[in-house]
Design a protein around this motif. Sequence first.
Motif, PDB file in Angstrom:
ATOM      1  N   ILE A   1      -3.354  -9.280  11.490  1.00 26.48           N
ATOM      2  CA  ILE A   1      -2.147  -9.623  12.252  1.00 26.48           C
ATOM      3  C   ILE A   1      -2.005  -8.612  13.397  1.00 26.48           C
ATOM      4  CG2 ILE A   1       0.354  -9.986  12.129  1.00 26.48           C
ATOM      5  CD1 ILE A   1      -1.296 -11.867  10.300  1.00 26.48           C
ATOM      6  N   PRO A   2      -1.820  -9.079  14.640  1.00 24.40           N
ATOM      7  CA  PRO A   2      -1.680  -8.142  15.766  1.00 24.40           C
ATOM      8  C   PRO A   2      -0.481  -7.205  15.570  1.00 24.40           C
ATOM      9  CG  PRO A   2      -1.937 -10.400  16.552  1.00 24.40           C
ATOM     10  CD  PRO A   2      -1.764 -10.473  15.066  1.00 24.40           C
ATOM     11  N   ILE A   3      -0.606  -6.011  16.091  1.00 25.32           N
ATOM     12  CA  ILE A   3       0.451  -5.003  15.940  1.00 25.32           C
ATOM     13  C   ILE A   3       1.792  -5.481  16.492  1.00 25.32           C
ATOM     14  CG2 ILE A   3       1.218  -2.701  16.683  1.00 25.32           C
ATOM     15  CD1 ILE A   3      -1.614  -1.725  16.138  1.00 25.32           C
ATOM     16  N   PRO A   4       1.850  -6.139  17.668  1.00 26.73           N
ATOM     17  CA  PRO A   4       3.169  -6.605  18.126  1.00 26.73           C
ATOM     18  C   PRO A   4       3.835  -7.559  17.125  1.00 26.73           C
ATOM     19  CG  PRO A   4       1.617  -6.673  19.939  1.00 26.73           C
ATOM     20  CD  PRO A   4       0.823  -6.363  18.703  1.00 26.73           C
ATOM     21  N   TRP A   5       3.052  -8.394  16.473  1.00 27.58           N
ATOM     22  CA  TRP A   5       3.627  -9.320  15.493  1.00 27.58           C
ATOM     23  C   TRP A   5       4.104  -8.560  14.263  1.00 27.58           C
ATOM     24  CZ3 TRP A   5       4.647 -14.063  17.041  1.00 27.58           C
ATOM     25  CH2 TRP A   5       5.161 -14.954  16.098  1.00 27.58           C
ATOM     26  N   ARG A   6       3.362  -7.530  13.869  1.00 27.65           N
ATOM     27  CA  ARG A   6       3.795  -6.705  12.727  1.00 27.65           C
ATOM     28  C   ARG A   6       5.096  -5.988  13.068  1.00 27.65           C
ATOM     29  NH1 ARG A   6      -1.436  -3.345  11.311  1.00 27.65           N
ATOM     30  NH2 ARG A   6      -2.437  -4.412  13.025  1.00 27.65           N
ATOM     31  N   LEU A   7       5.254  -5.592  14.314  1.00 28.85           N
ATOM     32  CA  LEU A   7       6.504  -4.947  14.726  1.00 28.85           C
ATOM     33  C   LEU A   7       7.674  -5.929  14.637  1.00 28.85           C
ATOM     34  CD1 LEU A   7       5.260  -2.806  17.749  1.00 28.85           C
ATOM     35  CD2 LEU A   7       6.004  -1.980  15.499  1.00 28.85           C
ATOM     36  N   ILE A   8       7.423  -7.187  14.966  1.00 31.05           N
ATOM     37  CA  ILE A   8       8.461  -8.210  14.808  1.00 31.05           C
ATOM     38  C   ILE A   8       8.833  -8.327  13.336  1.00 31.05           C
ATOM     39  CG2 ILE A   8       8.945 -10.694  14.958  1.00 31.05           C
ATOM     40  CD1 ILE A   8       7.208 -10.665  17.547  1.00 31.05           C
ATOM     41  N   ASP A   9       7.818  -8.362  12.463  1.00 28.21           N
ATOM     42  CA  ASP A   9       8.094  -8.423  11.025  1.00 28.21           C
ATOM     43  C   ASP A   9       8.901  -7.212  10.572  1.00 28.21           C
ATOM     44  OD1 ASP A   9       6.732 -10.813  10.830  1.00 28.21           O
ATOM     45  OD2 ASP A   9       4.870  -9.903  10.122  1.00 28.21           O
ATOM     46  N   CYS A  10       8.539  -6.041  11.066  1.00 31.51           N
ATOM     47  CA  CYS A  10       9.256  -4.817  10.697  1.00 31.51           C
ATOM     48  C   CYS A  10      10.705  -4.853  11.173  1.00 31.51           C
ATOM     49  CB  CYS A  10       8.561  -3.592  11.285  1.00 31.51           C
ATOM     50  SG  CYS A  10       6.958  -3.247  10.549  1.00 31.51           S
ATOM     51  N   SER A  11      10.943  -5.520  12.297  1.00 32.92           N
ATOM     52  CA  SER A  11      12.314  -5.574  12.823  1.00 32.92           C
ATOM     53  C   SER A  11      13.258  -6.261  11.842  1.00 32.92           C
ATOM     54  CB  SER A  11      12.338  -6.284  14.178  1.00 32.92           C
ATOM     55  OG  SER A  11      12.125  -7.672  14.032  1.00 32.92           O
ATOM     56  N   PHE A  12      12.749  -7.179  11.009  1.00 34.99           N
ATOM     57  CA  PHE A  12      13.602  -7.821  10.012  1.00 34.99           C
ATOM     58  C   PHE A  12      14.103  -6.784   8.999  1.00 34.99           C
ATOM     59  CE2 PHE A  12      11.368 -11.502  11.616  1.00 34.99           C
ATOM     60  CZ  PHE A  12      12.378 -12.447  11.693  1.00 34.99           C
ATOM     61  N   GLY A  13      13.248  -5.833   8.662  1.00 33.13           N
ATOM     62  CA  GLY A  13      13.668  -4.773   7.751  1.00 33.13           C
ATOM     63  C   GLY A  13      14.700  -3.858   8.387  1.00 33.13           C
ATOM     64  N   VAL A  14      14.471  -3.509   9.638  1.00 31.90           N
ATOM     65  CA  VAL A  14      15.402  -2.619  10.338  1.00 31.90           C
ATOM     66  C   VAL A  14      16.753  -3.304  10.524  1.00 31.90           C
ATOM     67  CG1 VAL A  14      15.827  -1.388  12.511  1.00 31.90           C
ATOM     68  CG2 VAL A  14      13.537  -1.375  11.500  1.00 31.90           C
ATOM     69  N   VAL A  15      16.729  -4.542  11.000  1.00 28.08           N
ATOM     70  CA  VAL A  15      17.974  -5.279  11.237  1.00 28.08           C
ATOM     71  C   VAL A  15      18.685  -5.563   9.919  1.00 28.08           C
ATOM     72  CG1 VAL A  15      18.911  -7.484  12.073  1.00 28.08           C
ATOM     73  CG2 VAL A  15      17.214  -6.247  13.429  1.00 28.08           C
ATOM     74  N   GLY A  16      17.937  -5.898   8.876  1.00 26.34           N
ATOM     75  CA  GLY A  16      18.546  -6.169   7.570  1.00 26.34           C
ATOM     76  C   GLY A  16      19.166  -4.944   6.933  1.00 26.34           C
ATOM     77  N   PHE A  17      18.594  -3.776   7.210  1.00 22.64           N
ATOM     78  CA  PHE A  17      19.083  -2.528   6.628  1.00 22.64           C
ATOM     79  C   PHE A  17      20.496  -2.196   7.112  1.00 22.64           C
ATOM     80  CE2 PHE A  17      19.648   2.033   6.389  1.00 22.64           C
ATOM     81  CZ  PHE A  17      19.078   2.382   5.174  1.00 22.64           C
ATOM     82  N   ILE A  18      20.765  -2.455   8.373  1.00 23.67           N
ATOM     83  CA  ILE A  18      22.019  -2.004   8.994  1.00 23.67           C
ATOM     84  C   ILE A  18      23.261  -2.575   8.297  1.00 23.67           C
ATOM     85  CG2 ILE A  18      23.374  -2.038  11.135  1.00 23.67           C
ATOM     86  CD1 ILE A  18      20.596  -1.838  12.602  1.00 23.67           C
TER      87      ILE A  18
END
Length: 189
Positions: A133-150
Motif C-alpha cells: 500500500i503506498p505511503i500516502p494511502w497508509r497516512l489516510i488510514d492512519c488519519s482515521f486513528g488520529v481523528v477517532g482518538f480526539i
Amino acid sequence: MNAAETLERRIRYLTCLSIVGLVASGATTIPLQCELDTTARILGVAESASGPAITDLAKWILKVRDAVRDTDAKYPFIAYGTDWLAFGHFVIAIAFVGALRDPVRNIWLFQFGMIACVLLVPYAFVFGGLRGIPIPWRLIDCSFGVVGFIPLWFCQRSANELAKKHLSSGAPRVVARASTLRSMSALRA
C-alpha cells in the motif's frame, strides 16, 4: 443547565459522533466495487488504466478497482472478508451505546477506543507496507486513528470530570446520570 448536565451532553454528542463514524466506516467496506467505479468516474479515468496525465492517486484507484473487479469475478467469496470488517465496525459501534447509557461506569469503552486508535497507526504502516500500500494511502488510514482518538479523549476527560462531580455531591460511585442525581437530591431534601 448545571455542569453535570453539560458534561453529559458533551459526552453524548461526542460518543454519537464516534458511533456514526464507526458505522459509516463499516458501511463503506461493503460496496467497494461501486465506490471504486464512482471514484474513477469522478477522477475522469473510468475507462483507462494508464496515461501521462493520470495522477498517482488515479493510478492507485484504477489498480485497486481492477483488482477488486477481477477478484469479485473469480473469487467472490473473498469479499466476505470485507463484510466481516463491516460487521466488526458495527459491533464496536453498538458497544459504545453502553457509554451513552452510563459514561462513568463504562469509561473503559473510551479507553478501549483510544487504544484501538493508537494501534491503528503502526498496524497500517506494518501491514500496509507488507501489502504494497503506498505511503500516502497508509497516512489516510492512519488519519482515521488520529481523528477517532480526539472525541474519545474528550469523552474520557469529561467522564472523569463527571465522576468527580458525582463523588463530590455524595452520590454513589456507580451513579452516572444527572437525572438520577437530581432524583437523589430531591429525596434527600
